[in-house]
Design a protein around this motif. Structure first.
Motif, mmCIF file in Angstrom:
data_model
loop_
_atom_site.group_PDB
_atom_site.id
_atom_site.type_symbol
_atom_site.label_atom_id
_atom_site.label_comp_id
_atom_site.label_asym_id
_atom_site.label_seq_id
_atom_site.Cartn_x
_atom_site.Cartn_y
_atom_site.Cartn_z
ATOM 1 N N ALA A 80 52.173 31.908 34.162
ATOM 2 C CA ALA A 80 52.199 33.284 34.463
ATOM 3 C C ALA A 80 51.106 34.024 33.832
ATOM 4 O O ALA A 80 51.411 33.690 32.555
ATOM 5 C CB ALA A 80 53.531 33.781 34.725
ATOM 6 N N LYS A 81 50.283 34.976 34.434
ATOM 7 C CA LYS A 81 49.465 35.713 33.491
ATOM 8 C C LYS A 81 49.515 36.976 33.989
ATOM 9 O O LYS A 81 49.700 37.145 35.226
ATOM 10 C CB LYS A 81 48.125 34.970 33.477
ATOM 11 C CG LYS A 81 47.457 35.027 34.804
ATOM 12 C CD LYS A 81 46.135 34.137 34.476
ATOM 13 C CE LYS A 81 45.268 34.084 36.070
ATOM 14 N NZ LYS A 81 44.765 35.591 36.593
ATOM 15 N N SER A 82 48.831 38.122 33.301
ATOM 16 C CA SER A 82 48.878 39.577 33.872
ATOM 17 C C SER A 82 47.266 39.568 33.683
ATOM 18 O O SER A 82 46.526 40.342 34.661
ATOM 19 C CB SER A 82 49.576 40.588 33.189
ATOM 20 O OG SER A 82 49.041 40.643 31.791
ATOM 21 N N SER A 83 46.451 39.127 32.893
ATOM 22 C CA SER A 83 45.123 39.135 32.629
ATOM 23 C C SER A 83 44.426 38.558 33.848
ATOM 24 O O SER A 83 44.905 37.429 34.309
ATOM 25 C CB SER A 83 44.585 38.390 31.460
ATOM 26 O OG SER A 83 44.954 37.000 31.556
ATOM 27 N N PHE A 84 43.344 39.198 34.420
ATOM 28 C CA PHE A 84 42.547 38.470 35.645
ATOM 29 C C PHE A 84 42.164 37.191 35.162
ATOM 30 O O PHE A 84 42.370 36.029 35.999
ATOM 31 C CB PHE A 84 41.611 39.457 36.133
ATOM 32 C CG PHE A 84 42.099 40.771 36.474
ATOM 33 C CD1 PHE A 84 43.201 40.687 37.498
ATOM 34 C CD2 PHE A 84 41.717 42.059 35.883
ATOM 35 C CE1 PHE A 84 43.558 42.047 37.929
ATOM 36 C CE2 PHE A 84 42.294 43.299 36.507
ATOM 37 C CZ PHE A 84 43.250 43.208 37.382
ATOM 38 N N GLY A 85 41.212 36.944 34.052
ATOM 39 C CA GLY A 85 40.714 35.813 33.684
ATOM 40 C C GLY A 85 42.025 35.032 32.917
ATOM 41 O O GLY A 85 42.756 35.360 32.253
ATOM 42 N N VAL A 113 36.795 37.817 41.133
ATOM 43 C CA VAL A 113 37.740 38.401 40.047
ATOM 44 C C VAL A 113 38.344 37.403 39.033
ATOM 45 O O VAL A 113 37.603 37.188 37.906
ATOM 46 C CB VAL A 113 38.943 39.229 41.005
ATOM 47 C CG1 VAL A 113 39.783 40.108 39.870
ATOM 48 C CG2 VAL A 113 38.175 40.131 42.122
ATOM 49 N N CYS A 114 39.167 36.735 39.555
ATOM 50 C CA CYS A 114 39.958 35.935 38.385
ATOM 51 C C CYS A 114 39.188 34.602 38.166
ATOM 52 O O CYS A 114 39.090 34.258 36.944
ATOM 53 C CB CYS A 114 41.326 35.559 38.913
ATOM 54 S SG CYS A 114 42.584 37.113 39.003
ATOM 55 N N VAL A 115 38.487 34.000 39.267
ATOM 56 C CA VAL A 115 37.773 33.003 38.974
ATOM 57 C C VAL A 115 36.543 33.335 37.998
ATOM 58 O O VAL A 115 35.974 32.507 37.021
ATOM 59 C CB VAL A 115 37.478 32.187 40.234
ATOM 60 C CG1 VAL A 115 36.542 30.886 39.847
ATOM 61 C CG2 VAL A 115 38.701 31.796 41.006
ATOM 62 N N TRP A 116 35.900 34.305 38.571
ATOM 63 C CA TRP A 116 34.615 34.660 37.689
ATOM 64 C C TRP A 116 34.957 34.941 36.318
ATOM 65 O O TRP A 116 34.366 34.668 35.421
ATOM 66 C CB TRP A 116 33.907 35.910 38.411
ATOM 67 C CG TRP A 116 33.292 36.998 37.571
ATOM 68 C CD1 TRP A 116 33.603 38.304 37.221
ATOM 69 C CD2 TRP A 116 32.216 36.686 36.720
ATOM 70 N NE1 TRP A 116 32.810 38.822 36.367
ATOM 71 C CE2 TRP A 116 31.727 37.967 36.053
ATOM 72 C CE3 TRP A 116 31.329 35.621 36.575
ATOM 73 C CZ2 TRP A 116 30.641 37.994 35.154
ATOM 74 C CZ3 TRP A 116 30.241 35.803 35.716
ATOM 75 C CH2 TRP A 116 30.065 36.738 34.935
ATOM 76 N N GLN A 117 36.074 36.016 36.005
ATOM 77 C CA GLN A 117 36.347 36.222 34.672
ATOM 78 C C GLN A 117 36.908 35.182 33.905
ATOM 79 O O GLN A 117 36.408 34.908 32.803
ATOM 80 C CB GLN A 117 37.456 37.317 34.572
ATOM 81 C CG GLN A 117 36.900 38.876 35.073
ATOM 82 C CD GLN A 117 37.714 39.601 35.170
ATOM 83 O OE1 GLN A 117 38.804 39.963 34.044
ATOM 84 N NE2 GLN A 117 37.753 40.843 35.913
ATOM 85 N N SER A 137 37.475 30.971 46.789
ATOM 86 C CA SER A 137 36.885 31.827 47.995
ATOM 87 C C SER A 137 37.568 33.219 47.325
ATOM 88 O O SER A 137 38.009 33.276 46.321
ATOM 89 C CB SER A 137 37.942 31.410 49.212
ATOM 90 O OG SER A 137 37.105 32.273 50.241
ATOM 91 N N SER A 138 37.138 34.375 48.087
ATOM 92 C CA SER A 138 37.535 35.519 48.208
ATOM 93 C C SER A 138 37.929 36.004 49.475
ATOM 94 O O SER A 138 37.843 35.149 50.483
ATOM 95 C CB SER A 138 36.433 36.453 47.766
ATOM 96 O OG SER A 138 35.976 36.076 46.369
ATOM 97 N N ARG A 139 38.285 37.475 49.718
ATOM 98 C CA ARG A 139 38.874 37.800 51.059
ATOM 99 C C ARG A 139 37.763 37.730 51.829
ATOM 100 O O ARG A 139 37.555 37.372 53.197
ATOM 101 C CB ARG A 139 39.627 39.144 51.058
ATOM 102 C CG ARG A 139 41.044 38.863 50.506
ATOM 103 C CD ARG A 139 41.727 40.109 50.328
ATOM 104 N NE ARG A 139 41.189 40.485 48.987
ATOM 105 C CZ ARG A 139 41.737 41.477 48.311
ATOM 106 N NH1 ARG A 139 42.687 42.198 48.656
ATOM 107 N NH2 ARG A 139 41.384 41.804 47.060
ATOM 108 N N SER A 140 36.536 38.243 51.347
ATOM 109 C CA SER A 140 35.317 38.258 51.870
ATOM 110 C C SER A 140 34.040 37.136 51.712
ATOM 111 O O SER A 140 34.101 36.727 50.378
ATOM 112 C CB SER A 140 34.671 39.652 51.937
ATOM 113 O OG SER A 140 33.754 40.051 50.787
ATOM 114 N N ALA A 141 33.453 36.727 52.650
ATOM 115 C CA ALA A 141 32.454 35.567 52.158
ATOM 116 C C ALA A 141 31.649 36.387 51.299
ATOM 117 O O ALA A 141 30.819 35.604 50.221
ATOM 118 C CB ALA A 141 31.971 35.178 53.389
ATOM 119 N N HIS A 142 30.997 37.677 51.349
ATOM 120 C CA HIS A 142 30.130 38.240 50.507
ATOM 121 C C HIS A 142 30.608 38.121 49.123
ATOM 122 O O HIS A 142 29.967 37.679 47.970
ATOM 123 C CB HIS A 142 29.964 39.650 51.136
ATOM 124 C CG HIS A 142 28.987 40.536 49.963
ATOM 125 N ND1 HIS A 142 27.735 40.154 50.066
ATOM 126 C CD2 HIS A 142 29.314 41.320 49.090
ATOM 127 C CE1 HIS A 142 27.214 41.180 49.100
ATOM 128 N NE2 HIS A 142 28.240 41.725 48.534
#
Length: 185
Positions: A80-85, A113-117, A137-142
């Motif tokens: 479990a984590k709280s940091s995004f990365g 977000v989390c994958v990028w960080q 993935s993300s919620r939006s394709a963009h």
């Protein structure tokens, strides 16, 4: 650590699964396809003895990892984590270091977000990142596409599930070849 663009191998690779949890996972762009690829990736890595580390973002709030994946993660415990990365979490940092592996196969959500960080921090620390693009993935394709482009810009190697699994096996004579390719049908 090596800076050459060499392949992940069963000796140097680690699979890191990021935050594929609860309702959020179902809201991802092409969610079903993403989860299916993550299943194949996890099963393939486990057949090939590639260690798997598995992170969850605030599971009390976002819920557990989806059952399609936990079915394939038997015997492993999520962090479990709280940091995004993932690198922002001491337990995850320690688990990555303890693995002794420097090529990180990266999959999960959300790409921007989390994958990028996670990818950005791993690159700063000189890890080779192989972003498994059909398993993020993300919620939006963009947002997914921007996340993937940012990760590529900091030196993450873009890959896909089939590419990674064949790289890990190297040769059709690999003892697990039939089992792993069976996952891809």
């Amino acid at each position: 650590m090596s800076h050459s663009i060499d392949h992940p191998t069963t000796d140097n690779a680690l699979l890191l699964i990021v935050d594929v949890q609860g309702k959020l996972a179902r809201l991802m762009h092409e969610s079903d396809a993403m989860i299916r690829q993550q299943q194949i990736l996890i099963e393939g890595c486990r057949l090939l003895d590639v260690p798997v580390i598995w992170a969850e973002q605030l599971p009390d709030k976002l819920g557990p990892t989806v059952p399609e994946l936990t079915d394939r993660l038997e015997g492993l415990t999520p962090s479990a984590k709280s940091s995004f990365g993932c690198w922002g979490d001491a337990d995850l940092r320690e688990a990555i270091h303890a693995s002794g592996r420097d090529r990180i196969l990266l999959a999960g959500i959300e790409a921007h977000v989390c994958v990028w960080q996670t990818a950005a921090a791993l690159r700063r620390e000189d890890f080779q990142v192989h972003l498994v693009t059909d398993a993020v993935s993300s919620r939006s394709a963009h947002n997914r596409d921007i996340g993937i482009r940012r990760m590529a810009a900091v030196g993450a190697h873009l890959s896909c599930v089939e590419m990674v699994l064949f790289e890990l096996m190297i040769d059709a004579n690999h003892p697990r070849f039939r089992e792993v390719t069976g996952l891809l049908r």
